[in-house]
Design a protein around this motif. Sequence first.
Motif, PDB file in Angstrom:
ATOM      1  N   ARG A  56      25.115  49.674  79.768  1.00 51.81           N
ATOM      2  CA  ARG A  56      25.805  49.077  78.624  1.00 51.81           C
ATOM      3  C   ARG A  56      25.720  47.556  78.671  1.00 51.81           C
ATOM      4  O   ARG A  56      25.517  46.913  77.636  1.00 51.81           O
ATOM      5  N   SER A 103      23.673  45.233  76.025  1.00 48.45           N
ATOM      6  CA  SER A 103      24.361  44.134  75.336  1.00 48.45           C
ATOM      7  C   SER A 103      23.594  42.828  75.492  1.00 48.45           C
ATOM      8  O   SER A 103      23.448  42.059  74.532  1.00 48.45           O
ATOM      9  N   ASP A 137      18.589  49.130  66.233  1.00 46.81           N
ATOM     10  CA  ASP A 137      19.445  50.293  65.989  1.00 46.81           C
ATOM     11  C   ASP A 137      18.618  51.530  65.673  1.00 46.81           C
ATOM     12  O   ASP A 137      18.949  52.637  66.114  1.00 46.81           O
ATOM     13  N   GLY A 153      19.698  53.010  68.926  1.00 51.83           N
ATOM     14  CA  GLY A 153      21.101  53.173  68.543  1.00 51.83           C
ATOM     15  C   GLY A 153      21.528  54.623  68.381  1.00 51.83           C
ATOM     16  O   GLY A 153      22.287  54.946  67.463  1.00 51.83           O
ATOM     17  N   ARG A 165      23.224  58.324  69.744  1.00 50.06           N
ATOM     18  CA  ARG A 165      24.252  58.867  70.643  1.00 50.06           C
ATOM     19  C   ARG A 165      23.682  60.066  71.403  1.00 50.06           C
ATOM     20  O   ARG A 165      23.997  61.216  71.124  1.00 50.06           O
ATOM     21  N   TYR A 173      20.428  56.853  75.238  1.00 55.23           N
ATOM     22  CA  TYR A 173      20.830  55.611  74.566  1.00 55.23           C
ATOM     23  C   TYR A 173      22.329  55.448  74.347  1.00 55.23           C
ATOM     24  O   TYR A 173      22.750  54.448  73.770  1.00 55.23           O
ATOM     25  N   GLU A 174      23.131  56.408  74.778  1.00 59.52           N
ATOM     26  CA  GLU A 174      24.574  56.323  74.560  1.00 59.52           C
ATOM     27  C   GLU A 174      25.143  55.001  75.076  1.00 59.52           C
ATOM     28  O   GLU A 174      25.965  54.362  74.415  1.00 59.52           O
ATOM     29  N   ASP A 175      24.690  54.562  76.246  1.00 58.66           N
ATOM     30  CA  ASP A 175      25.179  53.305  76.823  1.00 58.66           C
ATOM     31  C   ASP A 175      24.270  52.126  76.479  1.00 58.66           C
ATOM     32  O   ASP A 175      24.750  51.078  76.030  1.00 58.66           O
ATOM     33  N   TRP A 202      24.532  51.087  72.854  1.00 56.00           N
ATOM     34  CA  TRP A 202      25.891  50.979  72.322  1.00 56.00           C
ATOM     35  C   TRP A 202      26.118  49.669  71.577  1.00 56.00           C
ATOM     36  O   TRP A 202      26.578  49.660  70.421  1.00 56.00           O
ATOM     37  N   ALA A 203      25.808  48.538  72.187  1.00 51.38           N
ATOM     38  CA  ALA A 203      26.063  47.239  71.564  1.00 51.38           C
ATOM     39  C   ALA A 203      25.220  47.052  70.305  1.00 51.38           C
ATOM     40  O   ALA A 203      25.695  46.507  69.303  1.00 51.38           O
ATOM     41  N   ALA A 246      24.081  49.414  68.296  1.00 49.38           N
ATOM     42  CA  ALA A 246      24.613  50.263  67.228  1.00 49.38           C
ATOM     43  C   ALA A 246      25.884  49.667  66.635  1.00 49.38           C
ATOM     44  O   ALA A 246      26.078  49.663  65.407  1.00 49.38           O
ATOM     45  N   ARG A 247      26.764  49.148  67.485  1.00 51.77           N
ATOM     46  CA  ARG A 247      28.010  48.564  66.980  1.00 51.77           C
ATOM     47  C   ARG A 247      27.724  47.293  66.169  1.00 51.77           C
ATOM     48  O   ARG A 247      28.358  47.041  65.148  1.00 51.77           O
TER      49      ARG A 247
END
Length: 303
Positions: free
Chosen positions: A52, A56, A173, A177, A179, A183-185, A188-189, A191-192
Amino acid sequence: MNLAWVLVFALLLDALLGEPDWLWARVTHPAVLMGKVVSWLDKRLNQGTGKRVKGSLAIFALVLVGLAAGWVLSLFGPIVECLVAAVLLAQRSLVEHLRAVATGLARGLQDGRRAVAMIVSRDTETMTGPQVARSAIESGSENMSDGVIAPAFWFLVAGLPGIIAYKLINTGDSMIGYRNDRYEDFGWATARLDDLVNLIPARLTGLLVALAGGCLRDWPAIRRDARLHRSPNAGWPEAAMARALGLSLAGPRSYDGEMREFPWVNAAGTKSITGPAILRCTEVLWQAWALGLVLVVAFALIF
């Protein structure tokens, strides 16, 4: 020349020329280059622990690169700004892809499946004709936001730095991006951040589509249906298009051999969707584009 006028000419240039094959056969398209950068970061950073944090840092670096590249290019003046912005807009190519699906369906189901496989990530091998048409319309509605309105919005806000940074976020993304376990972690940034930068453009796209489709009176229902979508943003243009065309969109679909049950958008609409509905969708998209162009011209005149 202010940014709004540059954007007006960029929108017109994209609508006129789209993606000329003669150019991109010789030069790497910026979107392809962005994808290669994201892929390079994925291969080198998406491993081990701290995914993660690594993800990020990766999207933070991409945004900085985009802002810096945009700033440098903007130093060359409004003509370069216009050309670069036009390349990063995708109205004409979006409509051409949708028409290709309608043409494919007119020839036969297999041709329709092959054409829609070019623009969606879901399983297409066993799609029925209505599922092919529905997928195309959903993709067209969502990409009107991601490929046209959002890039234009961020260009108007921050010029070339804004539109390039946006395209890098959106490309990221679309690639990382997801889930899922990989790529869940790490994604994450990205996708958000993509959710954040599309917050206003997606709703603006929904509004333009509703105006173009003559269904603004249904806005409360559009807003309700938009919240059924798994994405906080993609549901807005999709829900507006469903009402504009009187169709039922979304619903169950298959990804990687797994059927997923998603709620219907405008469940009361018809589910027997055919090729002509795709063509009607392209008409609404052009009308929404024209309304957006009028807004940008008005912005240019006022400010």
